[in-house]
Design an enzyme around this catalytic site. Structure first.
Site, short mmCIF file in Angstrom:
data_model
loop_
_atom_site.label_atom_id
_atom_site.label_comp_id
_atom_site.label_asym_id
_atom_site.label_seq_id
_atom_site.Cartn_x
_atom_site.Cartn_y
_atom_site.Cartn_z
N HIS A 61 0.82 -1.21 0.00
CA HIS A 61 0.00 0.00 0.00
C HIS A 61 0.85 1.27 0.00
O HIS A 61 1.97 1.27 0.50
CB HIS A 61 -0.90 0.04 1.24
N LYS A 71 5.84 6.20 7.25
CA LYS A 71 5.30 5.33 8.29
C LYS A 71 6.42 4.84 9.20
O LYS A 71 7.48 4.44 8.73
CB LYS A 71 4.63 4.10 7.66
N TYR A 131 1.42 1.73 13.64
CA TYR A 131 2.31 2.57 12.84
C TYR A 131 1.84 4.02 12.86
O TYR A 131 0.66 4.31 12.81
CB TYR A 131 2.49 2.04 11.42
N ASP A 169 -6.90 -6.06 -2.07
CA ASP A 169 -5.50 -6.23 -2.41
C ASP A 169 -5.29 -7.18 -3.59
O ASP A 169 -4.28 -7.10 -4.29
CB ASP A 169 -4.70 -6.71 -1.20
#
Length: 182
Positions: A61, A71, A131, A169
């Site tokens: 992603h 991140k 995250y 996905d």
């Protein structure tokens, strides 16, 4: 904290200094001053957390500019294989990926800068992943690459019969078909 450079520029592994005694342990998971002093000038604005079971693969992603996200990834419970793919076309490592095992036990974190696709597979029975991001979610800027892309050839360290991937996905494009850059 120890900051370990990887072979991909700007992608680093962070290992906190852990203070243990008879009560347990303590560590700083994030220290903005130390990040800035070490060339990571991010201003994190949101924490995201996921819980997954063994075999789950989330990713790959990203968000495109101007909503690209950096991140800082760590594991609160369990163990994952964390993966970042360099999508910066001017980078000498464009199209290459890096992976590292992050776990509640090793307390390592991966700092994924702008210009990378990110994903992880769950290696333990379950895993909780936390995250930090420096940009809010922006649906129109959301992009991704299929986890099983043959060009990237990522070894997710999960047997094919265990793999669990979201429908979303499964319809992501291949690396060869992406038309965005950083």
């Amino acid at each position: 904290m120890t900051i370990e450079k990887t072979f991909i520029q700007d992608l680093v592994i962070i290992t906190p200094r852990i203070f243990e005694d008879s009560r347990g342990y303590f560590f700083e998971a994030y220290n903005q001053t130390q990040f800035h002093e070490n060339g990571m000038p991010y201003q994190f604005i949101q924490d995201n957390q996921s819980f997954s079971k063994r075999g789950v693969i989330r990713g790959l992603h990203l968000q495109i500019n101007p909503f690209a996200q950096a991140k800082l990834v760590r594991v609160l419970e369990g163990e994952i294989l964390d993966v970042a793919v360099d999508l910066r076309k001017k980078s000498s490592t464009y199209g290459q990926h890096f992976s590292v095992v992050l776990s509640a036990d090793n307390k390592k974190q991966l700092m994924v800068p702008h210009g990378f696709a990110h994903g992880f597979s769950v290696l333990s029975e379950t895993a909780s992943v936390l995250y930090k991001v420096d940009q809010l979610y922006h649906k129109e800027s959301e992009r991704g690459i299929r986890y099983d892309d043959p060009t990237l050839a990522i070894d997710w360290q999960v047997s094919p019969d265990e793999v669990i991937v979201s429908e979303k996905d499964l319809v992501l494009p291949s690396f060869e078909d992406i038309d965005w850059e950083f």
